[in-house]
Design a protein around this motif. Sequence first.
Motif, PDB file in Angstrom:
ATOM      1  N   GLN A  55       0.788  -1.156   0.075  1.00 15.67           N
ATOM      2  CA  GLN A  55       0.169  -0.251   0.099  1.00 15.67           C
ATOM      3  C   GLN A  55       0.839   1.252   0.032  1.00 15.67           C
ATOM      4  N   GLU A  56       1.882   1.170   0.723  1.00 17.91           N
ATOM      5  CA  GLU A  56       3.026   2.445   0.736  1.00 17.91           C
ATOM      6  C   GLU A  56       3.419   2.441  -0.431  1.00 17.91           C
ATOM      7  N   LEU A  57       4.076   1.634  -1.176  1.00 19.76           N
ATOM      8  CA  LEU A  57       4.582   1.550  -2.557  1.00 19.76           C
ATOM      9  C   LEU A  57       3.362   2.138  -3.682  1.00 19.76           C
ATOM     10  N   ILE A  58       2.107   1.723  -3.540  1.00 22.53           N
ATOM     11  CA  ILE A  58       1.322   2.170  -4.549  1.00 22.53           C
ATOM     12  C   ILE A  58       1.024   3.641  -4.312  1.00 22.53           C
ATOM     13  N   GLN A  59       1.049   4.158  -3.077  1.00 21.15           N
ATOM     14  CA  GLN A  59       0.796   5.406  -2.797  1.00 21.15           C
ATOM     15  C   GLN A  59       1.966   6.275  -3.091  1.00 21.15           C
ATOM     16  N   LEU A  60       3.432   5.876  -2.945  1.00 20.76           N
ATOM     17  CA  LEU A  60       4.604   6.526  -3.746  1.00 20.76           C
ATOM     18  C   LEU A  60       4.358   6.414  -5.235  1.00 20.76           C
ATOM     19  N   ILE A  61       4.201   5.479  -5.602  1.00 21.06           N
ATOM     20  CA  ILE A  61       4.219   5.212  -7.271  1.00 21.06           C
ATOM     21  C   ILE A  61       3.127   6.180  -7.921  1.00 21.06           C
ATOM     22  N   GLN A  62       1.808   6.322  -7.222  1.00 18.20           N
ATOM     23  CA  GLN A  62       1.018   7.083  -7.788  1.00 18.20           C
ATOM     24  C   GLN A  62       1.258   8.645  -7.523  1.00 18.20           C
ATOM     25  N   GLU A  63       1.796   8.905  -6.315  1.00 17.83           N
ATOM     26  CA  GLU A  63       2.213  10.388  -6.101  1.00 17.83           C
ATOM     27  C   GLU A  63       3.372  10.903  -7.180  1.00 17.83           C
ATOM     28  N   ARG A  64       4.374  10.070  -7.167  1.00 20.16           N
ATOM     29  CA  ARG A  64       5.330  10.349  -8.139  1.00 20.16           C
ATOM     30  C   ARG A  64       5.170  10.276  -9.561  1.00 20.16           C
ATOM     31  N   HIS A  65       4.359   9.161 -10.094  1.00 20.72           N
ATOM     32  CA  HIS A  65       4.405   9.038 -11.406  1.00 20.72           C
ATOM     33  C   HIS A  65       2.620   8.985 -11.987  1.00 20.72           C
ATOM     34  N   GLY A  66       1.880   8.941 -11.007  1.00 21.05           N
ATOM     35  CA  GLY A  66       0.459   8.918 -11.391  1.00 21.05           C
ATOM     36  C   GLY A  66      -0.080   7.778 -12.345  1.00 21.05           C
ATOM     37  N   LEU A  67       0.727   6.516 -11.985  1.00 16.76           N
ATOM     38  CA  LEU A  67       0.403   5.447 -12.750  1.00 16.76           C
ATOM     39  C   LEU A  67      -1.038   4.889 -12.267  1.00 16.76           C
ATOM     40  N   PRO A  68      -1.789   4.167 -13.035  1.00 12.64           N
ATOM     41  CA  PRO A  68      -2.847   3.393 -12.574  1.00 12.64           C
ATOM     42  C   PRO A  68      -2.445   1.912 -11.853  1.00 12.64           C
ATOM     43  N   VAL A  69      -2.949   1.579 -10.768  1.00 17.52           N
ATOM     44  CA  VAL A  69      -2.395   0.233 -10.374  1.00 17.52           C
ATOM     45  C   VAL A  69      -3.489  -0.784 -10.081  1.00 17.52           C
ATOM     46  N   LEU A  70      -3.446  -1.911 -10.301  1.00 19.02           N
ATOM     47  CA  LEU A  70      -4.385  -3.162 -10.212  1.00 19.02           C
ATOM     48  C   LEU A  70      -3.958  -3.880  -9.165  1.00 19.02           C
ATOM     49  N   ILE A  71      -4.723  -4.057  -8.169  1.00 17.42           N
ATOM     50  CA  ILE A  71      -4.237  -5.103  -7.218  1.00 17.42           C
ATOM     51  C   ILE A  71      -4.942  -6.613  -7.283  1.00 17.42           C
ATOM     52  N   PHE A  72      -4.129  -7.492  -7.605  1.00 12.19           N
ATOM     53  CA  PHE A  72      -4.756  -8.900  -7.340  1.00 12.19           C
ATOM     54  C   PHE A  72      -4.620  -9.522  -6.107  1.00 12.19           C
ATOM     55  N   MET A 102     -11.998 -10.129 -15.770  1.00 11.34           N
ATOM     56  CA  MET A 102     -12.762  -9.083 -15.786  1.00 11.34           C
ATOM     57  C   MET A 102     -12.317  -8.053 -15.320  1.00 11.34           C
ATOM     58  N   ARG A 103     -11.295  -8.011 -14.307  1.00  6.99           N
ATOM     59  CA  ARG A 103     -10.580  -7.104 -13.932  1.00  6.99           C
ATOM     60  C   ARG A 103      -9.236  -6.627 -14.887  1.00  6.99           C
ATOM     61  N   VAL A 104      -8.790  -7.585 -15.432  1.00  7.03           N
ATOM     62  CA  VAL A 104      -7.911  -7.262 -16.431  1.00  7.03           C
ATOM     63  C   VAL A 104      -8.563  -6.341 -17.540  1.00  7.03           C
ATOM     64  N   ASP A 105      -9.967  -6.663 -17.917  1.00  8.07           N
ATOM     65  CA  ASP A 105     -10.383  -5.865 -18.995  1.00  8.07           C
ATOM     66  C   ASP A 105     -10.615  -4.482 -18.665  1.00  8.07           C
ATOM     67  N   GLY A 106     -11.136  -4.300 -17.279  1.00  9.29           N
ATOM     68  CA  GLY A 106     -11.093  -3.102 -16.711  1.00  9.29           C
ATOM     69  C   GLY A 106     -10.207  -2.259 -16.746  1.00  9.29           C
ATOM     70  N   PHE A 107      -9.016  -2.750 -16.431  1.00 12.41           N
ATOM     71  CA  PHE A 107      -7.770  -2.114 -16.214  1.00 12.41           C
ATOM     72  C   PHE A 107      -7.191  -1.654 -17.659  1.00 12.41           C
ATOM     73  N   ILE A 108      -7.530  -2.588 -18.646  1.00 11.63           N
ATOM     74  CA  ILE A 108      -6.975  -2.325 -19.919  1.00 11.63           C
ATOM     75  C   ILE A 108      -7.592  -0.994 -20.490  1.00 11.63           C
ATOM     76  N   GLU A 109      -9.024  -1.033 -19.939  1.00  3.94           N
ATOM     77  CA  GLU A 109      -9.967   0.166 -20.471  1.00  3.94           C
ATOM     78  C   GLU A 109      -9.243   1.438 -19.742  1.00  3.94           C
ATOM     79  N   ILE A 110      -8.798   1.478 -18.583  1.00  3.65           N
ATOM     80  CA  ILE A 110      -8.226   2.670 -17.754  1.00  3.65           C
ATOM     81  C   ILE A 110      -7.303   2.866 -18.598  1.00  3.65           C
ATOM     82  N   LEU A 111      -6.052   2.068 -19.281  1.00  2.00           N
ATOM     83  CA  LEU A 111      -4.955   2.437 -20.117  1.00  2.00           C
ATOM     84  C   LEU A 111      -5.307   2.948 -21.378  1.00  2.00           C
ATOM     85  N   GLU A 112      -6.315   2.684 -21.991  1.00  2.44           N
ATOM     86  CA  GLU A 112      -6.788   2.883 -23.238  1.00  2.44           C
ATOM     87  C   GLU A 112      -7.228   4.368 -23.248  1.00  2.44           C
ATOM     88  N   GLY A 113      -8.035   4.547 -22.064  1.00  3.31           N
ATOM     89  CA  GLY A 113      -8.535   5.871 -21.583  1.00  3.31           C
ATOM     90  C   GLY A 113      -7.543   6.977 -21.507  1.00  3.31           C
TER      91      GLY A 113
END
Length: 411
Positions: A358-375, A392-403
């Motif tokens: 969770q700390e890594l996700i927060q740091l990644i999003q603060e520094r780079h703003g990248l989408p993160v998918l958690i399995f 289904m979750r991969v499909d949704g994540f790909i839609e975010i990347l495409e957007g």
Amino acid sequence: MGDVDLKTVQKKVTAGASHRKMLAAAEAGQPICVASAGIPHEVMHTMGVYPIYPESLAAISSGIGKAEPFFDEARTRGLSNAICSYTRSGLGICWTGQTAFGPIPRPTLAVTDVNMCCLHATWWSYLEDHFTLPTFYMDMPVTDDPGAPEYIDYYESQIRDMVAFVERTTACRLDTDRLREALADSDRAGHYWKKMMELRRHRPSPMSFRALAGQILPMVIALGERDTADFYEALYHQYAADVQEGKTPAQGGEKYRLILNGIPIWHHLQLINYFEEKGANFVWEPYTSLNWGNKTSTGRLDLDRPFHTLAEKYTNVYTNKPILTRFEYFDQAIRDYAVDGVIMFSNRSCRPQSIGQQELIQLIQERHGLPVLIFEGDQADPEGFSWADARMRVDGFIEILEGRRGQGGSA
């Protein structure tokens, strides 16, 4: 292209070939050691001890769908499913005396490293009792600075103590000249592994993480052997040729470049293929850089200081570092590999891999703003994992990347 034929040498380093080598070693009278991944294989190989690695056997069993008998054995002996699946499967393998490829010989000794995770001490204690084995517990204390000279010196003394333990409990003796030869092969294997990882910076990257998940096996269980070095040299040249030809596993061309954090989901490796069907490709992951690729200060092994260089390499483990240091790896990889998104595998079996996500996700999003998918799931036990839900979750994540791509983002 190198001089070694890839297909020829690849046959010598498969899991099946490893099993046949183990049986031949036992028949020839070599001591069999139940070792945990992360033990300096180069030393074992030099001394004529044949290690078997329960973690790798558990991963292979799960990957080819043959782990259930070992989980059943663990359940029969009272182990809860809440316990790490590698531990349950690995103990099941030893208790049944079978692997996915056939029987295992009775081991002669055991060595583990308590740094792998706290469970390893208990795991090997079970093995020690079951087989009545002389067992050595290597110590690598938790620290905020695994690169400190005194820390490396301490682990060097642990390797020397391991050698003394093997010499005390078997007829095997260490020959320092032979150790240098093994280090030269280990160095060559690590050198080409690192060069392979660097090839993934190319767009498109030529590698599938699913293929790498299998190709990493000799790096885990056979460092210091000539066949292993030959294999990675030949494999590097194959991938370098693929770069020149623009090959990529991403179907329809590489649209998205991703990081996967965690151990592969061995029982559903086809999840990686599903990403690739959507045009996504994994270009970096901490797992493939855990402590492989000659992770010394120079990037090579020092043959003149064999014990010290091994200590430097084996203490430089990603999971042995504080969260902020782990983030530096992500930060650099996101830049070097032009990453569009991150997949986090919250693995109920592996705290060292999952802690701090969770700390890594927060740091990644603060520094780079990248989408993160958690399995969420387990590395080797498919119980509770839904393939339909995962897709289904991969499909949704790909839609975010495409957007994001449509909005002019990096993807």
